[in-house]
Write a protein that holds these residues in place. Structure first.
Motif, short mmCIF file in Angstrom:
data_model
loop_
_atom_site.label_atom_id
_atom_site.label_comp_id
_atom_site.label_asym_id
_atom_site.label_seq_id
_atom_site.Cartn_x
_atom_site.Cartn_y
_atom_site.Cartn_z
N HIS A 178 0.92 -1.24 0.10
CA HIS A 178 0.46 0.01 0.15
C HIS A 178 0.94 1.22 -0.26
O HIS A 178 1.41 1.29 0.77
N GLY A 179 0.71 2.13 -0.57
CA GLY A 179 1.45 3.20 -0.59
C GLY A 179 0.29 4.31 0.12
O GLY A 179 -0.68 4.90 0.02
N VAL A 180 1.30 5.20 1.18
CA VAL A 180 0.89 5.59 2.35
C VAL A 180 1.41 6.78 2.06
O VAL A 180 2.58 6.98 2.84
N ALA A 181 0.60 7.78 2.04
CA ALA A 181 0.77 9.89 2.15
C ALA A 181 0.58 9.92 3.45
O ALA A 181 2.00 10.79 3.79
N ASN A 182 0.09 9.58 4.32
CA ASN A 182 0.12 10.52 5.27
C ASN A 182 -0.32 9.47 6.52
O ASN A 182 -0.78 7.97 6.45
N ALA A 183 -0.36 9.70 7.79
CA ALA A 183 -0.59 8.61 8.71
C ALA A 183 -2.40 9.01 8.73
O ALA A 183 -2.84 6.94 9.48
N ASP A 184 -2.77 9.18 8.03
CA ASP A 184 -4.77 8.90 8.03
C ASP A 184 -4.99 8.13 8.10
O ASP A 184 -5.79 6.53 6.92
N ALA A 185 -3.51 7.75 6.32
CA ALA A 185 -3.62 7.08 5.74
C ALA A 185 -3.49 5.53 5.63
O ALA A 185 -3.97 4.21 5.16
N LEU A 186 -3.04 5.80 6.88
CA LEU A 186 -2.36 4.32 7.28
C LEU A 186 -3.06 3.34 8.28
O LEU A 186 -3.18 2.35 8.67
N GLN A 187 -4.20 4.72 8.65
CA GLN A 187 -4.58 4.07 9.77
C GLN A 187 -5.82 2.32 9.79
O GLN A 187 -5.81 1.35 10.31
N PRO A 188 -6.61 2.36 8.56
CA PRO A 188 -7.17 1.09 8.45
C PRO A 188 -6.15 -0.02 8.18
O PRO A 188 -6.61 -0.32 8.73
N LEU A 189 -5.20 0.36 8.12
CA LEU A 189 -4.26 -0.50 7.87
C LEU A 189 -3.98 -0.99 9.47
O LEU A 189 -3.72 -2.31 9.79
#
Length: 497
Positions: A305-316
């Protein structure tokens, strides 16, 4: 006394002690065994002779002696070699008049048997064996100039090298090594295994370690609690996770690995593949968007997964059973934001590389973490805390980190230390071929996979470190130079079973 009474062990026990503990309790152990310190010195010399007599020596023996009981052991060996008709020269690095008690008696017995003492290297031919009987369990600090000079003089000699109890210049409790310390091919240690011989640079100086219990091993073990474990490969491999016949991927754990900042895709890819090879059921990778295609290429079993920020990381994070943070992460604002998000998680976390560097900037307890520093990272982790261990004391460093961070600590290097609270194990596996980029990333993936399959932090770390080293040993059979971290993958899979 027959030589058979002084047998030594080549298959070492699974516990070790500080050198101070052995020194402080050897007399009482001898008393409980119905023996004396004088008898132990004779047995030590006989054990050394037993080893020397098995060598096919093509030249004379040079024995370097000191002013204490270590020197006394050397004089007993010298007398036995003389009696056997071997060519022996004893080089006394301290005036023998300083010898006392049993050591003085051993010196006199050597002289009475026709032995000769030198105070400078005078051999007419190159020695086939050099025996270091200068310092023993009480050594600390730096070598005296005269001793260091003799060791430097002999450094280029091709002789086989035997250290008596502990190589001179090595601290048998802390693994600290003095400048110009003796480098042995074999160290014959006495009564109990000393922890300082088994880790760090001391491991190189000790060479192959043998143990002569001198007939008091059981009595000593009753008197003193071991300071650490030195578990065998068999004991550790017995902890491998067993996969049930009806197992499926969701029961084998889901690991999320976070790392790979711009330009650093390789580290997180190595960690992710190692995690798969060590048996994790599902492996996700969260990396910088620039790296997504690169990490995925050629290993399509990874969910990248390409993650641009901490918000995008949260579901993972919410889907993961175990998290790895750090390989190739960097220390940019992007990296810091992802790290801060992981700090809030309750799952087990393996912290490596830049994850450790970011932690050093804001130190604090992390009870659900396994920290995996090498020596430089360990010093940075300690720099911001009140406990400041001696700079070269590996055991002090490991303990300081484990107590302050309340985490399981893997202090990497030769004889890697794994510590959680007061539980400490010294790893037996590994080789110099592991001095190669990416090895730490592979280790972090193995630890996470074992955690995901249900092992405790301490057991997962111990087993992972052993598997990692053993896989490197197997891979190095094709050559110690040029070993790649990815060369371990096929062997990891085979060892896990």
């Amino acid at each position: 006394m027959s030589i058979s009474q002084a047998k030594y062990l080549t298959n070492l026990p699974q516990v070790a002690y500080t050198a101070q503990a052995v020194q402080a309790n050897e007399a009482e152990a001898a008393r409980l065994a119905g023996s004396t310190l004088s008898a132990l010195m004779q047995r030590a010399g006989a054990a050394l002779f037993d080893y020397v007599s098995r060598l096919s020596l093509s030249g004379p023996i040079l024995i370097l002696t000191g002013k204490g009981n270590n020197g006394g052991d050397g004089y007993v060996l010298a007398r036995l070699c003389n009696q056997a008709g071997m060519a022996v020269e004893v080089l006394a690095l301290f005036d023998p008049s300083q010898l006392q008690g049993d050591a003085q008696q051993a010196y006199q017995a050597y002289l009475d048997g026709g032995g000769v003492i030198s105070n400078a290297v005078q051999m007419q031919s190159t020695p086939a064996l050099i025996v270091d009987a200068v310092f023993g369990s009480g050594f600390r600090g730096q070598l005296p100039d005269k001793v260091a000079e003799v060791f430097r003089q002999l450094a280029s000699c091709s002789a086989h090298r035997l250290a008596v109890d502990i190589p001179s210049g090595v601290n048998g409790s802390t693994s600290e090594v003095a400048r110009d310390a003796f480098v042995a091919d074999v160290t014959m240690t006495f009564i109990a295994l000393k922890q300082g011989l088994l880790s760090g640079s001391a491991k190189h100086h000790a060479g192959q370690v043998y143990l002569a219990e001198l007939g008091v091993g059981q009595e000593f073990a009753q008197l003193v609690s071991a300071s650490c474990h030195y578990l065998s490969g068999e004991a550790l491999l017995a902890k491998r996770p067993v996969r049930a016949a009806d197992a499926y991927k969701n029961r084998c754990g889901h690991v999320l690995l976070i790392g790979g900042g711009p330009g650093m895709a390789g580290a997180i890819r190595l960690a992710g593949e190692a995690c798969l090879r060590a048996g994790a059921g599902l492996v996700s990778v969260a990396t910088h968007p620039d790296n997504q295609a690169m990490v995925l290429q050629g290993r399509y079993e990874l969910m990248v997964h390409g993650v641009a920020n901490a918000d995008a990381l949260q579901p993972l994070l919410e889907k993961a059973d175990i998290i790895v943070i750090g390989p190739g992460l960097g220390q940019s604002p992007w990296a810091r934001a992802l790290f801060d998000a992981v700090r809030q998680c309750t799952q087990g976390v393996v912290v490596d590389a830049d994850g450790l560097n970011l932690l050093a900037g804001q130190p604090g307890q992390w009870q659900n973490a396994v920290l995996t520093p090498h020596w430089g990272e360990a010093k940075r982790l300690c720099a911001g805390i009140e406990t400041d261990p001696e700079t070269s004391n590996r055991f002090g460093m490991s303990n300081a980190l484990a107590q302050y961070y309340q985490a399981c600590v893997v202090l990497k290097g030769p004889g890697t230390l794994v510590q959680q609270a007061q539980r400490l194990n010294i790893n037996r596996s590994g080789c110099a071929a592991m001095a190669s980029a990416g090895m730490g990333d592979v280790l972090s993936g193995i630890i996470a996979a074992l955690l995901a399959q249900g092992l405790s932090k301490f057991d997962a770390a111990m087993l992972a470190v052993y598997i990692h080293g053993l896989a490197a040993e197997k891979a190095a059979h094709d050559g110690a130079h040029g070993l790649l971290a990815s060369d371990l993958f096929v062997h990891i899979r085979g060892i896990i079973g």
